[in-house]
Design a protein around this motif. Structure first.
Motif, PDB file in Angstrom:
ATOM      1  N   ARG A  45     -31.607  32.720  32.511  1.00  0.00           N
ATOM      2  CA  ARG A  45     -32.311  32.308  33.720  1.00  0.00           C
ATOM      3  C   ARG A  45     -33.789  32.686  33.737  1.00  0.00           C
ATOM      4  NH1 ARG A  45     -27.307  34.014  36.283  1.00  0.00           N
ATOM      5  NH2 ARG A  45     -28.267  36.028  36.667  1.00  0.00           N
ATOM      6  N   LEU A  46     -34.232  33.523  32.799  1.00  0.00           N
ATOM      7  CA  LEU A  46     -35.625  33.956  32.798  1.00  0.00           C
ATOM      8  C   LEU A  46     -36.547  32.815  32.385  1.00  0.00           C
ATOM      9  CD1 LEU A  46     -35.399  37.486  31.103  1.00  0.00           C
ATOM     10  CD2 LEU A  46     -35.504  36.952  33.537  1.00  0.00           C
ATOM     11  N   ASP A  47     -37.673  32.709  33.085  1.00  0.00           N
ATOM     12  CA  ASP A  47     -38.663  31.711  32.676  1.00  0.00           C
ATOM     13  C   ASP A  47     -39.569  32.321  31.595  1.00  0.00           C
ATOM     14  OD1 ASP A  47     -40.444  33.363  34.018  1.00  0.00           O
ATOM     15  OD2 ASP A  47     -40.764  31.978  35.688  1.00  0.00           O
ATOM     16  N   SER A  48     -40.460  31.514  31.038  1.00  0.00           N
ATOM     17  CA  SER A  48     -41.281  31.955  29.909  1.00  0.00           C
ATOM     18  C   SER A  48     -42.208  33.114  30.280  1.00  0.00           C
ATOM     19  CB  SER A  48     -42.079  30.788  29.336  1.00  0.00           C
ATOM     20  OG  SER A  48     -42.902  30.235  30.334  1.00  0.00           O
ATOM     21  N   ARG A  49     -42.674  33.146  31.533  1.00  0.00           N
ATOM     22  CA  ARG A  49     -43.538  34.244  31.972  1.00  0.00           C
ATOM     23  C   ARG A  49     -42.788  35.566  31.982  1.00  0.00           C
ATOM     24  NH1 ARG A  49     -44.123  36.799  36.609  1.00  0.00           N
ATOM     25  NH2 ARG A  49     -42.773  35.333  37.687  1.00  0.00           N
ATOM     26  N   LEU A  50     -41.572  35.541  32.507  1.00  0.00           N
ATOM     27  CA  LEU A  50     -40.775  36.766  32.545  1.00  0.00           C
ATOM     28  C   LEU A  50     -40.354  37.197  31.146  1.00  0.00           C
ATOM     29  CD1 LEU A  50     -38.607  36.090  35.716  1.00  0.00           C
ATOM     30  CD2 LEU A  50     -40.454  37.745  35.459  1.00  0.00           C
ATOM     31  N   GLU A  58     -39.035  33.165  22.685  1.00  0.00           N
ATOM     32  CA  GLU A  58     -38.020  32.109  22.875  1.00  0.00           C
ATOM     33  C   GLU A  58     -37.001  32.135  21.742  1.00  0.00           C
ATOM     34  OE1 GLU A  58     -37.343  29.966  25.277  1.00  0.00           O
ATOM     35  OE2 GLU A  58     -39.040  30.425  26.568  1.00  0.00           O
ATOM     36  N   ARG A  61     -34.600  34.951  22.366  1.00  0.00           N
ATOM     37  CA  ARG A  61     -33.669  34.580  23.433  1.00  0.00           C
ATOM     38  C   ARG A  61     -32.615  33.621  22.904  1.00  0.00           C
ATOM     39  NH1 ARG A  61     -34.887  31.877  29.251  1.00  0.00           N
ATOM     40  NH2 ARG A  61     -36.212  30.483  28.073  1.00  0.00           N
TER      41      ARG A  61
END
Length: 71
Positions: A45-50, A58, A61
């Protein structure tokens, strides 16, 4: 006369202890697997900023999310 334990007696005792510990090991594995599933859901659920804030790329992840829950 010297008293000694037979190897059979020691084997039976360790076997009984193993049987008693089996439910605890099973429960510990189930709890570990549940934590892995939950943490991987959070990671997904984390976006690229987080991800950048956490220092996770990426590729890292994707590698973590592609693992089965038992690994």
């Amino acid at each position: 006369m010297e008293r000694t334990l037979s190897s059979d007696l020691v084997f039976e005792r360790s076997n009984e202890q193993s049987k008693a510990a089996l439910p605890l090991r099973l429960l510990a594995n189930l709890m570990l697997w549940q934590r892995r599933i939950a943490s991987r859901h959070q990671l997904a659920r984390l976006d690229s900023r987080l991800l950048a804030d956490a220092g996770i790329s990426e590729a890292q992840r994707y590698e973590e999310l592609s693992k089965p829950f038992w690994r």
